[in-house]
Design an enzyme around this catalytic site. Structure first.
Site, PDB file in Angstrom:
ATOM      1  N   GLU A  16       0.797  -1.100  -0.113  1.00  0.00           N
ATOM      2  CA  GLU A  16      -0.023   0.026  -0.119  1.00  0.00           C
ATOM      3  C   GLU A  16       1.085   1.229   0.045  1.00  0.00           C
ATOM      4  OE1 GLU A  16      -1.574  -1.409   3.707  1.00  0.00           O
ATOM      5  OE2 GLU A  16      -3.137  -2.411   2.707  1.00  0.00           O
ATOM      6  N   LYS A  17       0.380   2.063  -0.891  1.00  0.00           N
ATOM      7  CA  LYS A  17       1.426   3.513  -0.867  1.00  0.00           C
ATOM      8  C   LYS A  17       0.983   4.438  -0.039  1.00  0.00           C
ATOM      9  CE  LYS A  17       3.836   1.096  -3.833  1.00  0.00           C
ATOM     10  NZ  LYS A  17       4.970   0.470  -3.160  1.00  0.00           N
ATOM     11  N   HIS A  45      -4.579   3.911  -6.578  1.00  0.00           N
ATOM     12  CA  HIS A  45      -5.414   2.843  -5.971  1.00  0.00           C
ATOM     13  C   HIS A  45      -4.865   1.697  -5.468  1.00  0.00           C
ATOM     14  CE1 HIS A  45      -8.547   5.063  -8.432  1.00  0.00           C
ATOM     15  NE2 HIS A  45      -8.010   4.506  -9.605  1.00  0.00           N
ATOM     16  N   HIS A  53     -10.055   1.685   6.409  1.00  0.00           N
ATOM     17  CA  HIS A  53      -8.769   2.032   6.028  1.00  0.00           C
ATOM     18  C   HIS A  53      -8.564   3.363   4.997  1.00  0.00           C
ATOM     19  CE1 HIS A  53      -4.557   0.204   4.745  1.00  0.00           C
ATOM     20  NE2 HIS A  53      -4.323   1.225   5.362  1.00  0.00           N
ATOM     21  N   HIS A 109      -1.742   2.981   9.432  1.00  0.00           N
ATOM     22  CA  HIS A 109      -0.329   2.819   9.381  1.00  0.00           C
ATOM     23  C   HIS A 109       0.289   4.323  10.007  1.00  0.00           C
ATOM     24  CE1 HIS A 109      -1.662  -0.319   6.546  1.00  0.00           C
ATOM     25  NE2 HIS A 109      -0.767  -0.935   7.517  1.00  0.00           N
TER      26      HIS A 109
END
Length: 118
Positions: A16-17, A45, A53, A109
């Protein structure tokens, strides 16, 4: 714990970026100087945008050339699902700044950063 230890950088990325991408568009929007900050700019995306999230907000800071003063240039927040982490800040006197720093907050995160020299 030091604040710097909770801010994540590109080496902490997974699939995930999270890293906010900063671009300068000097005079490109009706003659105005724009700093654009986007999460997921390189690969759209790859970060979820669900209630569970999502990227909740982005902040932009500028560092002045003459005295290294850090200026909070703005903050944008989003509603998950309905909005995307893509913001444009119109910056007056953009030439006064030597660098821009962005923070993005993922509700799962934590804090992520990126910087760009002007």
């Amino acid at each position: 714990m030091e604040f710097s230890k909770i801010i994540k950088k590109s080496q902490d990325e997974g699939k995930e970026k999270h890293i906010p991408t900063i671009t300068l568009d000097k005079g490109c929007h009706e003659g105005k100087d724009i700093v654009r900050v986007v999460v997921g700019h390189e690969v759209p995306h790859l970060h979820p945008n669900t209630l569970e999230h999502h990227i909740a907000w982005i902040e932009l800071y500028g560092v002045k050339k003459d005295n290294d003063q850090v200026i909070n240039l703005g903050r944008a927040t989003w509603a998950p699902v309905y909005s995307n982490p893509n913001v444009r800040f119109q910056i007056n006197q953009i030439g006064d700044f030597k660098a821009f720093h962005a923070l993005a907050y993922c509700n799962i995160h934590g804090l992520w950063e990126n910087s760009l020299k002007a």
